[in-house]
Design a protein around this motif. Structure first.
Motif, PDB file in Angstrom:
ATOM      1  N   GLN A   3      -9.652   0.226   0.220  1.00 22.95           N
ATOM      2  CA  GLN A   3      -8.484  -0.372   0.327  1.00 22.95           C
ATOM      3  C   GLN A   3      -8.397  -1.583   1.136  1.00 22.95           C
ATOM      4  OE1 GLN A   3      -4.916   1.088  -1.031  1.00 22.95           O
ATOM      5  NE2 GLN A   3      -5.097  -1.105  -0.872  1.00 22.95           N
ATOM      6  N   GLU A  48      -9.927  -4.602  -0.493  1.00 20.99           N
ATOM      7  CA  GLU A  48      -8.645  -5.529  -1.267  1.00 20.99           C
ATOM      8  C   GLU A  48      -7.924  -6.153  -0.189  1.00 20.99           C
ATOM      9  OE1 GLU A  48      -6.968  -2.703  -3.647  1.00 20.99           O
ATOM     10  OE2 GLU A  48      -8.895  -1.894  -4.737  1.00 20.99           O
ATOM     11  N   VAL A  65       0.799  -1.241   0.021  1.00 18.97           N
ATOM     12  CA  VAL A  65      -0.019  -0.002   0.051  1.00 18.97           C
ATOM     13  C   VAL A  65       0.905   1.248   0.076  1.00 18.97           C
ATOM     14  CG1 VAL A  65      -1.727   1.333   1.411  1.00 18.97           C
ATOM     15  CG2 VAL A  65      -1.996  -1.087   1.071  1.00 18.97           C
ATOM     16  N   MET A  81      -5.472   5.630  -5.896  1.00 19.20           N
ATOM     17  CA  MET A  81      -5.498   5.112  -4.565  1.00 19.20           C
ATOM     18  C   MET A  81      -6.947   4.978  -4.498  1.00 19.20           C
ATOM     19  SD  MET A  81      -2.558   4.251  -3.100  1.00 19.20           S
ATOM     20  CE  MET A  81      -2.982   3.935  -1.719  1.00 19.20           C
ATOM     21  N   VAL A 107      -3.193   1.050   7.634  1.00 18.70           N
ATOM     22  CA  VAL A 107      -3.621   1.908   6.395  1.00 18.70           C
ATOM     23  C   VAL A 107      -3.961   3.275   6.530  1.00 18.70           C
ATOM     24  CG1 VAL A 107      -5.232   1.754   4.789  1.00 18.70           C
ATOM     25  CG2 VAL A 107      -4.269  -0.326   5.250  1.00 18.70           C
TER      26      VAL A 107
END
Length: 328
Positions: free
Chosen positions: A113, A116, A36, A107, A186
């Motif tokens: 995110q 995924e 990431v 992004m 994240v």
């Protein structure tokens, strides 16, 4: 029964496999966070004009773009004349200088995110839970201590149940560590790289339920591993069979027989994690106009039933062998 489960968990704490599994879970989360961060860094450099590869592509377009477009239009016109079909379109008018989004994408939102990462991470984390569950049982047979244990608790059914429950409980912290690191990491990366993640209340609620479903799968994986340990009595065999299944059945057979996909463990795990999943298959590919797309769906309920049946079947086989066969 509770006391037996507590004893099993205490014995597991003294084994190196639990520490190694937690370290592996941390490593899996670290790799996910690293990818990431690298994606965010590439996009950040590209947007600021500091990406060398993107700049080379832009320079090439400035020198050769008009010529490439003219060549494309000539090839398009030649194909139209040769086929007699004036609707053929090579999309020459869409050619232009490359952008950062075209090269590196954009992004996703913070919730996107998470979706995924959690789906990809679920599989190695569940394999860890399975390995620990199988080791909890198989080690007793490998070191020939199961017979000694039965002298203290002579009821095989209780021993089987306590070890299976202990494996299910032991899987929770292993998987939870990886999930927690990703959930915390994240947002930190997004803030560090200046990415606006966003996210609605509904998305956060859905994320929480996704984590709950993954933890539920972790307990099932622990039960599966422990029961398989009773069945084959060697943890390396359990892990080897699962890896062989993933390569031979999920990879090869699933690719050759797309209709079988909905019955495979991997597809059903995805459906549970995503609360229902869909994928595309292709039929009638021998026709001149190309293949016909078919959207396949698998519901959360059907996937849950399928996985439950698989776990119960392996558990029943492990129990039958443990009750009826010799220990040594």
């Amino acid at each position: 029964m509770i006391r037996l489960v507590a004893v099993e968990l205490q014995r597991l704490r003294s084994r190196r496999i639990l520490v190694l599994a937690m370290l592996a879970s941390t490593l899996i989360a670290g790799i996910a966070l690293f990818t990431v961060d690298q994606q965010a860094a590439r996009i950040q450099r590209a947007m600021s004009g500091a990406d060398e590869m993107l700049q080379q592509q832009i320079d090439y377009w400035e020198e050769n773009g008009e010529r490439d477009r003219a060549d494309c239009e000539q090839q398009q016109e030649a194909e139209r004349r040769a086929s007699g079909d004036g609707s053929i379109d090579f999309a020459c008018d869409q050619m232009g200088p490359p952008t950062a989004e075209q090269m590196y994408g954009s992004m996703p939102s913070l919730a996107g995110q998470y979706d995924e990462l959690l789906l990809v991470m679920a599989f190695p984390l569940l394999l860890l839970a399975l390995a620990v569950g199988s080791t909890l049982v198989a080690a007793e047979f490998t070191h020939r201590t199961m017979g000694s244990w039965l002298t203290f608790v002579p009821r095989r059914g209780m021993v089987f149940t306590s070890k299976v429950l202990a494996a299910a409980l032991a899987a929770l912290p292993i998987v939870a560590i990886g999930l927690a690191l990703v959930l915390l990491g994240v947002p930190a990366i997004f803030r560090w790289r200046g990415v606006d993640g966003g996210g609605t209340q509904a998305e956060w609620v859905a994320l929480a339920w996704t984590c709950v479903r993954i933890l539920g799968l972790a307990t099932a994986a622990g039960v599966f591993g422990a029961a398989a340990g009773f069945l084959v009595r060697h943890s390396a065999v359990v892990v080897g069979v699962m890896l062989g299944y993933l390569v031979a059945v999920e990879g090869i057979v699933g690719g050759l027989l797309p209709w079988l996909s909905r019955y495979l463990i991997g597809r059903n795990v995805s459906a549970v994690v995503e609360y229902g999943t869909s994928w595309t298959t292709y039929t009638n590919c021998e026709q001149m106009n190309g293949c016909r797309e078919l959207i396949q769906t698998l519901s959360f309920t059907q996937a849950s039933i399928t996985l439950t049946v698989i776990v119960l079947l392996v558990t029943a086989l492990g129990l039958v062998r443990f009750l009826r066969s010799d220990i040594d």
